[in-house]
Design a protein around this motif. Structure first.
Motif, mmCIF file in Angstrom:
data_model
loop_
_atom_site.group_PDB
_atom_site.id
_atom_site.type_symbol
_atom_site.label_atom_id
_atom_site.label_comp_id
_atom_site.label_asym_id
_atom_site.label_seq_id
_atom_site.Cartn_x
_atom_site.Cartn_y
_atom_site.Cartn_z
ATOM 1 N N ASP A 13 -25.768 -15.945 -83.118
ATOM 2 C CA ASP A 13 -26.789 -15.416 -83.808
ATOM 3 C C ASP A 13 -27.815 -16.497 -83.512
ATOM 4 O OD1 ASP A 13 -28.904 -13.591 -84.800
ATOM 5 O OD2 ASP A 13 -27.889 -13.607 -86.741
ATOM 6 N N GLY A 19 -26.233 -19.118 -87.671
ATOM 7 C CA GLY A 19 -26.702 -19.012 -86.270
ATOM 8 C C GLY A 19 -27.173 -20.204 -85.689
ATOM 9 N N THR A 36 -26.598 -12.658 -78.112
ATOM 10 C CA THR A 36 -26.080 -12.614 -79.699
ATOM 11 C C THR A 36 -24.776 -11.767 -79.663
ATOM 12 O OG1 THR A 36 -27.312 -10.856 -80.501
ATOM 13 C CG2 THR A 36 -28.262 -12.940 -80.830
ATOM 14 N N LYS A 38 -24.009 -9.540 -81.983
ATOM 15 C CA LYS A 38 -24.398 -8.353 -82.238
ATOM 16 C C LYS A 38 -24.670 -7.378 -80.893
ATOM 17 C CE LYS A 38 -27.378 -5.759 -84.916
ATOM 18 N NZ LYS A 38 -28.884 -5.618 -85.583
ATOM 19 N N GLU A 39 -25.567 -7.979 -80.081
ATOM 20 C CA GLU A 39 -25.789 -7.369 -78.728
ATOM 21 C C GLU A 39 -24.537 -7.352 -77.969
ATOM 22 O OE1 GLU A 39 -29.267 -9.020 -76.342
ATOM 23 O OE2 GLU A 39 -29.120 -10.625 -77.821
#
Length: 159
Positions: A13, A19, A36, A38-39
């Motif tokens: 992140d 991050g 990231t 998450k992506e």
């Protein structure tokens, strides 16, 4: 260079508790397309082919077999920090992936701390600090009667 042409780098992140630091991310964005975790997890099929590198910052993201298997074009894992004990180098090399580290990144602060600890030990600073608290019978787990102040001045001043 357009963002599509930039090399895809997986990071946990940007900012936050775990991050990549924001100023470091700004620098990385000049040369890489930061993706990231998450992506990546939201669109694994499409994004996995674009990722050729993983930037590990403070031991994150965790590099495991599942992650390596999901990144067919992964070429290198760049580790930012001290040592690579948190990485399974044998497993990673079995995937044909190289691992880099930041040598000397903290060499000066480590040397400074090492010197400070050696000086503190040689000069018995903790023991000397105990002598500053005559009302306490026991401080830092060191008993007062154990130390001779004459000995301390000799080791400190070389007299």
């Amino acid at each position: 260079m357009a963002e599509e042409e930039l090399l895809g780098v997986l990071i946990l992140d940007i900012g936050g508790t775990h991050g990549v630091l924001e100023n470091l991310a700004t620098l990385l964005k000049k040369h890489f397309r930061l993706i990231t975790m998450k992506e990546f997890l939201e669109n694994k099929k499409e994004i996995s082919k674009k990722i050729q590198s993983i930037f590990v910052f403070e031991c994150r993201p965790t590099i495991d077999r599942e992650l390596l298997e999901s990144l067919p074009n992964l070429k290198v894992i760049g580790n930012c920090g001290v040592g690579v004990d948190h990485l399974d180098l044998k497993m990673i090399s079995n995937f044909g992936v190289k691992v880099t580290n930041t040598p000397h990144a903290v060499a000066d602060p480590t040397a400074d701390m090492g010197m400070a600890l050696m000086l503190a030990s040689a000069r018995r600073l903790v023991e000397g600090n105990v002598l500053n608290f005559p009302d306490l019978s026991y401080f830092f787990g060191i008993s007062h009667f154990y130390y001779d102040t004459g000995d301390l001045s000799k080791s400190t001043y070389g007299i």
